[in-house]
Design a protein around this motif. Structure first.
Motif, short mmCIF file in Angstrom:
data_model
loop_
_atom_site.label_atom_id
_atom_site.label_comp_id
_atom_site.label_asym_id
_atom_site.label_seq_id
_atom_site.Cartn_x
_atom_site.Cartn_y
_atom_site.Cartn_z
N VAL A 1 101.81 61.54 55.57
CA VAL A 1 102.68 62.24 54.61
C VAL A 1 104.07 61.60 54.61
O VAL A 1 104.61 61.25 53.55
N LEU A 2 104.59 61.39 55.80
CA LEU A 2 105.92 60.76 55.88
C LEU A 2 105.83 59.28 55.50
O LEU A 2 106.69 58.76 54.77
N GLY A 3 104.77 58.63 56.01
CA GLY A 3 104.60 57.18 55.76
C GLY A 3 104.55 56.89 54.26
O GLY A 3 105.19 55.97 53.77
N CYS A 4 103.79 57.69 53.51
CA CYS A 4 103.65 57.45 52.07
C CYS A 4 104.99 57.60 51.35
O CYS A 4 105.21 57.00 50.31
N ARG A 5 105.89 58.42 51.91
CA ARG A 5 107.21 58.57 51.28
C ARG A 5 108.07 57.36 51.56
O ARG A 5 108.85 56.92 50.72
N ALA A 6 107.93 56.87 52.80
CA ALA A 6 108.82 55.78 53.22
C ALA A 6 108.36 54.43 52.68
O ALA A 6 109.17 53.54 52.41
N ILE A 7 107.06 54.28 52.52
CA ILE A 7 106.53 52.96 52.18
C ILE A 7 106.24 52.87 50.68
O ILE A 7 105.70 53.80 50.08
N GLU A 8 106.59 51.73 50.10
CA GLU A 8 106.34 51.52 48.66
C GLU A 8 104.98 50.89 48.44
O GLU A 8 104.23 51.33 47.58
N SER A 9 104.69 49.86 49.23
CA SER A 9 103.49 49.06 48.98
C SER A 9 102.22 49.88 49.23
O SER A 9 102.05 50.49 50.28
N GLU A 10 101.35 49.85 48.23
CA GLU A 10 100.10 50.61 48.34
C GLU A 10 99.23 50.04 49.45
O GLU A 10 98.48 50.75 50.11
N ARG A 11 99.32 48.71 49.65
CA ARG A 11 98.53 48.09 50.71
C ARG A 11 98.97 48.62 52.08
O ARG A 11 98.16 48.97 52.91
N ARG A 12 100.31 48.67 52.26
CA ARG A 12 100.81 49.14 53.56
C ARG A 12 100.46 50.60 53.77
O ARG A 12 100.16 51.02 54.88
N LYS A 13 100.51 51.38 52.67
CA LYS A 13 100.12 52.79 52.80
C LYS A 13 98.69 52.88 53.32
O LYS A 13 98.36 53.72 54.15
N SER A 14 97.82 51.94 52.83
CA SER A 14 96.42 52.02 53.29
C SER A 14 96.31 51.69 54.78
O SER A 14 95.42 52.20 55.47
N TYR A 15 97.24 50.85 55.32
CA TYR A 15 97.22 50.59 56.76
C TYR A 15 97.55 51.89 57.52
O TYR A 15 96.95 52.20 58.54
#
Lengths: 690, 122
Positions: A89-103
């Motif tokens: 939840v926090l990560g998806c807010r902080a990160i832009e890249s969809e690839r990084r979100k998948s990590y």
């Protein structure tokens, strides 16, 4: 140094073992995706990440249920699950890249596995480990081997750490280290498989759009290169489909030739913006191509091959493209600018005509001077006339000029006259003006040379041989003024023989052009001398009588033989003085005048047609012709009218005798007293050729 | 064997056409002007193709085509192809209106003339 021969194409040998490096490189290039993320991949991952978030949120009640069933503390498991959920939840807010979100989700998934195994303490704790393997496989859906690696790494760190710190959280028995390593081995094995599948999924599905983009870019580049090639070609190149519509590809030269290019327009319409007549001819022959009555090769061959637009000349070439069933699919049209070539040919033709002119002028200086003066006057008369305004006098003038030019070997002038007549006949004012300009320019070009050639020697110059001048001088000295006056008056007269000879050579030329050669000619001047100035128009106009005799009268050699005649036709031209009148006779032995046809035509155009005289008058009437089409040589009904006009000015009369199959005799009778014509009766001069 | 008539007042042109068609299996008839052509076609129902000059004495090519349309011969399958010079779109329009189906531009290429007549006679 090694002397081992090495094949030039064999790969270079590395000094140290390149194998492991290359295996590692290959692994990396397989595991790490290209940096750029296509729009399609980004939108796919965004969807997957969203699904993953809801998927993990749904874990909360399930895990609480598992905790309750295994009595491992519902509240503490709920708190652990919520803590793990906080990461994405926090990560998806902080990160832009969809690839990084998948990590982040890969990491989250394995942490969730940890919570599940913890909540499932008891008899089924080992079975709870299946979760890791299922999720590892599911991670392949992110189409990124790195996601699988992140997941595998997380689970490895989790197991080793908890085995050491809180073994009960993962094993329901006192598991030794090798058990942890066995678990790890299965994870690595699956991670390889899932990673491989993820990469292939990426290459063949998710990354496809990118490939298409790449290919498109390559094609675009090739098209651009092609366009560069097309733009640097001097020829105009266009392609039309079977319905004659222009396809988009074209060389830029075509726009220089014919103006702005509009794909989808027909080629005929495109052409008609600069050259109506060529466009007309094109579209007519294209119709023939489409209706299929003529063979395709013939219809293609009859498409226009040349066009003239203003000062420019173009050549056309056509290449056909057929489909599998042999039907026309497209035609490539190649247009070449031939302006320079045509200009060179024009210059050469001019040169040749100048030589012809020189030859004529040397042979018959007076005749040539008269021709030049008369033609210049005729041209001035014609200027400004158009298809609507051209009077019959102007038409006659132009026609006479055409005939004279042909007779003096100036083909380009007679052709230009013919073009102007055509332009008067059917076209717009603009075309008439263009045609006149062409004629005038040609005449001026030739005229420059003609004037140099003639110097002051125009037709009014009289050359007197030195011996005759001496005689005149003697007479003047002797005081015989009456005799002197007679001798001087004599100088103003000219024999008719040069004019008749001119007509004769014109007859031979016309016969050749009309395929009536050989032609026998007979010229008899009977030593008649006439006043030059007043007879010049008649001699000019008589060409038309000659032309008619050959074109309408003299039959083709085969036809003559069938009619028991000599294969060669015969034309006689005579001048003689009878009972104080000059008689000019032109006679042929052709098929004779078809009086019935003259009567019909006279009737059609509303001329009197009752008596023989009516028919003769009709024959010499303006714009009367028995022909239905015109050639460069005859058919406009202007020629004989010019003769009638000349005879009228000389106050003479015309008589025509013509018998079917036997020939035609035209006689022009001119009373002498008005023209101080003289007969030198002693020796009749006559000449004959065959 | 198809019967072809060549109507042209120029003997040279007739013989050129004859030479071009020599390689085909045709029976050739000649006429020296439009009137002659009309008489010969009317007298011979076997003639199936006419190669027709425009500019001729007595009766020109367009008048002849009109006459043959009017008397029904064109409707009965006589195919008329005009011999003309390049650029006379107006003449061809008139010839088409009179019943001619095709035209061949002088000077013609013998093999193309032969191909055209073979196609029409087929």
């Amino acid at each position: 140094m090694s002397s081992t021969p090495q094949h030039p194409d064999s790969p270079p040998i590395h000094p140290t073992g390149g194998e492991p490096t290359s295996l590692w490189t290959r692994f990396l290039s397989a595991a790490v995706l290209p940096k750029t993320v296509s729009a399609f991949e980004a939108s796919y991952l965004a969807r997957m990440n969203k699904i993953a978030l809801w998927f993990f949120i749904a874990h909360l009640p399930v895990f609480m249920l598992v905790a309750w069933a295994n009595d491992t503390g519902v509240v503490s498991v709920a708190l652990m699950t919520l803590a793990v959920l906080a990461v994405p939840v926090l990560g998806c807010r902080a990160i832009e890249s969809e690839r990084r979100k998948s990590y982040v989700f890969a990491f989250t998934s394995m942490c969730m596995g940890g919570v599940l195994v913890h909540a499932g303490q008891g008899p089924v704790q080992i079975e709870m480990h299946f979760y890791f393997f299922s999720i590892l496989a599911i991670l392949a859906l992110f189409a990124n081997p790195m996601t699988v690696i992140v997941g595998a790494g997380t689970v490895a760190v989790h197991h080793l750490a908890l085995w050491y710190l809180a073994p009960a959280s993962i094993f329901n028995y006192d598991a030794p280290l090798w058990v942890v390593l066995v678990h790890a081995a299965f994870v690595v094995l699956e991670a390889f498989a899932a990673g491989f599948i993820a990469r292939n999924f990426f290459d063949n599905v998710i990354g496809l759009e990118k490939k298409v983009e790449e290919r498109t870019a390559q094609l675009r580049e090739r098209n651009r290169e092609m366009q560069v090639v097309l733009d640097s070609i001097e020829q105009g190149i266009v392609t039309v489909d079977a319905s004659c519509q222009l396809l988009p590809e074209h060389s830029s030269s075509i726009e220089t030739f014919f103006g702005e290019f509009v794909p989808g327009e027909t080629f005929a319409d495109y052409l008609s913006r600069s050259c109506v007549t060529t466009a007309e001819w094109f579209s007519m022959n294209w119709e023939a191509l489409a209706d299929g009555f003529l063979p395709m090769e013939l219809a293609i061959d009859q498409l226009p091959k040349h066009a003239r637009i203003g000062e420019s000349s173009y050549d056309f070439e056509y290449r056909t493209k057929l489909d599998d069933s042999g039907e026309l699919e497209a035609v490539l049209i190649v247009v070449s600018d031939k302006t320079n070539e045509v200009a060179r040919e024009h210059a050469e033709a001019l040169q040749r005509e100048v030589l012809t002119m020189l030859e004529r002028a040397m042979k018959d200086e007076r005749g040539f001077a008269a021709f030049y003066k008369e033609s210049t006057a005729l041209l001035a008369k014609v200027e400004g006339a158009s298809h609507e305004s051209a009077t019959s006098e102007e038409k006659r003038a132009l026609h006479t000029m055409k005939g004279n030019a042909a007779a003096f070997g100036l083909g380009s002038i007679s052709k230009a006259c013919h073009e102007l007549e055509n332009a008067w006949g059917r076209s717009t004012l603009l075309e008439a003006e263009t045609a006149f300009e062409a004629l005038k320019n040609r005449w001026l070009e030739l005229g420059e040379t003609a004037e140099r050639l003639l110097g002051d020697a125009d037709e009014d110059t009289i050359r007197v041989p030195a011996s005759q001048l001496e005689t005149l001088l003697e007479l003047a000295v002797d005081g015989g003024s009456e005799k002197l006056a007679a001798e001087l008056a004599e100088l103003l007269l000219e024999p008719t023989s040069p004019a008749l000879e001119r007509l004769e050579s014109q007859a031979l030329q016309i016969a050749e052009r009309l395929e009536r050669s050989p032609l026998k000619t007979h010229v008899e001047s009977h030593g008649v001398r006439v006043q030059r100035a007043s007879f010049q128009p008649l001699w000019s106009a008589l060409v038309h009588v000659i032309r008619n005799a050959i074109d309408h009268g003299i039959e083709a050699p085969e036809e003559r033989l069938d009619a028991d005649k000599d294969a060669a036709g015969k034309i006689s031209i005579r001048t003689q003085v009878v009972d104080g009148s000059l008689i000019v006779t032109v006679e042929d032995d052709g098929r004779g005048i078809d009086w019935e046809r003259v009567r019909t035509k006279a009737c059609e155009v509303g001329l009197p047609n009752e008596t023989c005289d009516d028919l003769v008058n009709a024959l010499f009437a303006t714009e009367f012709t028995t022909r239905d089409s015109v050639s460069e040589l005859s058919g406009r009904g202007v020629g004989l009218a010019a003769v009638a006009n000349a005879i009228e000015n000389l106050k003479g009369s015309i008589s025509v005798t013509s018998l079917p199959g036997e020939g035609t005799r035209m006689q022009f009778v001119i009373p002498l007293e008005t023209h101080s014509t003289q007969l030198v009766a002693d020796s009749a001069q006559s000449r004959q050729t065959s | 064997m198809s019967k072809i008539i060549i109507v042209d007042d120029s003997a040279t042109m007739r013989s050129q056409v004859r030479q071009a068609l020599a390689a085909g299996n045709f029976q050739l008839v000649e006429a020296v002007d439009g009137q002659d052509g009309l008489d010969k076609v009317n007298a011979d129902p076997d003639i199936s193709v006419m190669i027709l000059d425009v500019n001729m004495p007595r009766m020109n090519g367009i008048e002849l085509a009109e006459a043959l349309s009017k008397n029904g011969r064109v409707a009965k399958g006589l195919k008329i192809v005009m011999l003309t010079t390049e650029g006379h779109a107006d003449l061809i329009q008139r010839a088409k209106a009179a019943g001619a189906k095709g035209w061949i531009v002088k000077p013609f290429k013998p093999d193309l003339l032969l191909a055209a007549v073979q196609k029409m006679a087929a």
